[in-house]
Enzyme design. Structure first.
Site: not given
Length: 809
Positions: A676, A749, A783
């Site tokens: 991330s 995601d 994610h």
């Protein structure tokens, strides 16, 4: 100047970048391979049993221990999924998509430590939620099946479970189980029979149109928003539910009419319900939590008693983190009173840019909700919580993001005493965190702030330069003095979880050691006695030889930093020499160097080798610097991101130098990686330095023009400072990424800003400029990656990549 082009060129480059990224991605000649698996040592880490959870019965006599399964397989992850208004749901059974569930339940007698199994549980237990009745006689659980969610009831005295109702629960918000305080029943959302599912229109009847007429409505970059009228209808269909009361005697009662309910709580007296529901018009620009919302007080039969607030569509909030809606918000029941509402209202129109001494006001209104609300406090920051012991002792917290300040007030709702400031502090300052108060439960099922003779009991993480040392303190509200009653001591890390008996000073704690998995204990502070309630076997004994050490070092400007160093089993520095090393990190913003320098974690925590971070690579001959601090500091009026690149490079150099100084790291064979914002960090580091030989970037965002109204903790927009957005976007510096970069991204995601397109476009840029990159897109993953096949393939990719670029294999 930014290396490569002058800042004056940023605006034109930014526009060109946005236009280029709006075009379809060119064919990338993808390589089609099946899922791969890493070495068996790594597979065993992935398949190790997760740590159990636990919850204490209200009277403290029993511990409910919850077990969880290992990773699901790709078949489970491939189940149907709908993306509606920022939520992902499984339409087949009205649940949150890919929900984590409990697969094991058992009871432990606190007095004897004896285990007791629960008979009659579903053969394939998949409990989405479990909840103790306030009297401790029952446990409600929501059981997930392929077609619906079932309500089950456990009779604790008999240790026997049975299906409570044939009515299907609606768990699209998660399973909601709201017990009456007298333990006679539980409220929940249920699926509405007879609704007609909207039929998809193959041929559109017209375009989808949204319009702006000069009304300011900035918004951060959201995923999974409603796209059209059909999505609106689907949202109504799946999120509409019927509130029902399920009696422990087997009766059911319908409460109110079907609606899109999103909030339900029971007054401590059980005489009223606080109910929230979403209403049209919906929005295609913001998620569900910005939709119009009405909050009302109902009678137990569903009759409207009082409308608390009718909030309109909140699509025009300022993007600042301290911005809030106008009108009543954070509405709840006061925990100590029979039926008293408490809420906050912004006194600055909800806009942090408005200059005023009073930001929020806190009010209360008691049943029957006929008079004028009573103001409890004027706050200079945003209201963040209220907890009461009685009418004369209410604690009210306020916080402000911009300066990281927190205040705690002692309020007397009777008016006998004036409001007193308990403390004011920076919530970034972990070393001086006084902790959070314990609560107790009354015989009436109410949860109260524990307070005796003016003294609170506080628990905290005990952060220090020795690492985290959890504590229990007695805090006197009158003279603001504290007394340390207990502190976790080496060689264990022990954290207090719940207060069992305030008179006997017994607490439920969770204790672990370097080679001892976390288990639950009864800690008697007065007698300094510890009693074990659970005994968890080591989940991955083949990793016992791996060593972990918390190291500290400084970067070039003198800022202290830290990391966790993992070394292979049997490694001898003198014999084996420096190792190829992976540094794994996540940048964090701070307003002070003092806060940024503080150490987190404990050297006495259980060494559970992670597959999510690169700790597992210690089994493959690598040194690992995990959780390496990457502070980005903005003192005073400066903002952290003003010098993001410069500080990032200093951080990377400091980590490499620290490993080399210890003699465990070969500075010519170091990789950087992160997930991330850590992926964003990795790409930026490769673009702006030659410190690392390669990088691994998972689920990142690389072009900040695609998040124009702010990103991470940045409150400025691209129109406020286009140069900043260019400077911090590795996409615009892809020509300088001259080290190999492995990128991994979940195709689905759902994180704000980290669209899969972000990785696709950076890969295309690097490829087009002649750089070396590999892009791995994981089917059905969001994610974070959850399918066993996906995780094993990720580990295979990462290990193979590092073997090639660090070891030369």
């Amino acid at each position: 100047m930014i290396k490569g082009f002058p800042l004056s060129a940023c605006a034109s480059v930014l526009a060109a970048g946005i236009l280029a990224l709006s075009a379809p991605m060119a064919a990338a000649n993808p390589v089609k391979i099946n899922y791969q698996q890493p070495a068996q040592d790594i597979i065993d880490i992935v398949d190790a049993a997760p740590s159990p959870g636990a919850s204490l019965s209200p009277d403290g006599s029993l511990l409910l221990v919850t077990g969880y399964p290992a990773l699901p397989d790709i078949y489970d992850m491939a189940a149907d999924q709908l993306k509606l208004a920022g939520r992902r749901i499984n339409p087949a059974n009205y649940t949150v998509s890919q929900a984590r569930y409990i697969s094991e339940l058992k009871l432990v007698d606190v007095a004897t430590g004896n285990n007791q199994s629960i008979q009659g549980l579903p053969a394939d237990l998949k409990a989405l939620a479990v909840s103790w009745a306030p009297n401790g006689r029952y446990i409600a659980l929501a059981q997930q099946t392929e077609k619906h969610v079932e309500l089950w009831l456990v009779d604790v005295a008999k240790a026997k479970a049975k299906r409570w109702s044939k009515t299907a629960l609606n768990a699209v918000w998660g399973a909601r189980l709201a017990w009456l305080h007298d333990s006679s029943g539980v409220y929940s959302y249920t699926v509405v029979d007879g609704l007609t599912k909207p039929a998809a229109k193959v041929v559109p009847t017209g375009p989808v149109i949204t319009e702006s007429k000069g009304r300011t409505a900035p918004g951060r970059t959201y995923q999974d928003l409603l796209q059209n009228k059909h999505d609106e209808d689907l949202f109504d269909y799946y999120f509409t539910s019927q509130i029902k009361l399920f009696s422990v005697k087997g009766k059911e009662r319908v409460i109110g009419e079907p609606a899109v309910y999103n909030g339900l709580s029971v007054a401590p007296s059980d005489d009223y319900l606080l109910v929230s529901q979403l209403k049209r018009p919906y929005s295609y620009a913001v998620p569900h939590y910005r939709f119009p919302e009405t909050t009302e007080v109902w009678s137990p039969t569903g009759k409207l008693v009082y409308q608390v607030v009718e909030q309109g569509l909140a699509d025009n909030l300022p993007i600042a983190f301290d911005a809030v809606v106008q009108g009543r918000r954070s509405i709840s029941w006061r925990n100590d009173a029979d039926a008293t509402l408490v809420w906050a209202e912004a006194a600055d129109q909800g806009d942090p840019a408005v200059a005023t001494e009073v930001r929020d006001q806190v009010f209360q209104l008691a049943a029957p909700f006929k008079g004028q609300p009573q103001k409890l406090a004027d706050l200079s920051k945003r209201f963040s919580g209220l907890l009461a012991a009685d009418n004369e002792h209410l604690l009210i917290w306020e916080r402000w993001w911009a300066d990281r300040d927190e205040k705690l007030w002692l309020v007397d709702a009777s008016g006998k005493r004036s409001t007193e400031l308990v403390w004011e502090r920076s919530w970034e300052d972990r070393y001086n965190d006084p902790g959070a108060p314990f609560t107790v439960q009354t015989d009436e099922g109410r949860t109260l702030l524990y307070l005796k003779d003016g003294n609170l009991l506080l628990r905290g993480s005990g952060a220090s330069d020795e690492g985290d040392r959890p504590f229990i303190d007695s805090y006197n509200l009158m003279d603001k003095s504290s007394e340390r009653l207990w502190r976790s001591e080496a060689p264990y890390y022990e954290a207090p979880r719940e207060l069992i008996d305030a008179e006997a000073m017994t607490f439920l704690t969770q204790r672990e050691g370097v080679n001892d998995p976390a288990d639950f204990f009864i800690r008697d502070i007065d007698d300094n006695k510890l009693t074990a309630l659970t005994e968890t076997p080591h989940p991955m004994p083949h990793t016992l030889g791996i060593t972990r050490e918390q190291i500290t070092y400084t970067r070039d400007d003198g800022l202290p930093m830290s990391a966790e160093l993992y070394l292979p089993a049997g490694y001898d520095k003198d014999r084996d020499g420096p190792l190829p090393t992976i540094v794994w990190a996540y940048p964090r913003e701070y307003k002070s160097s003092a806060a940024a320098a503080q150490i987190s974690g404990s050297p006495y925590e259980f060494v559970r080798i992670s597959y999510w971070s690169p700790q597992y690579l210690a089994t493959q001959g690598y040194a690992v610097l995990d959780a390496a601090t990457m502070p980005i500091v903005g003192e005073g009026d400066a903002q952290p991101n003003d010098t993001f690149i410069e500080q990032l490079v200093m951080n990377g150099k400091a980590a490499i130098d620290a490993g080399a100084k210890l003699g465990v790291t070969d500075p010519e064979r170091v990789a950087l990686g992160g997930h991330s914002y850590g992926a964003f960090m990795t790409a930026n580091m490769l673009a702006h330095s030659d410190l690392f030989k390669t990088g691994i970037a998972r689920s990142g965002a690389y072009n900040r023009s695609l998040t124009p109204f702010g990103f991470q903790r940045e409150e400025r927009t691209v129109w406020d400072d286009a140069d900043l957005y260019i400077r911090m976007s590795p996409f615009f510096h892809a020509d300088k990424i001259n080290e190999p970069l492995l990128m991994i991204h979940g195709i689905n995601d759902n994180n704000s800003g980290t669209f899969p397109m972000q990785s696709e476009r950076l890969y295309q840029a690097i490829k087009g400029l002649g750089g070396t990159a590999r892009l791995v897109m994981l089917p059905h993953e969001s994610h974070g990656y959850r399918a066993r096949e996906s995780v094993l393939h990720m580990l295979w990719e990462q290990t193979r990549w590092l073997d090639e670029h660090l070891k030369g294999e």
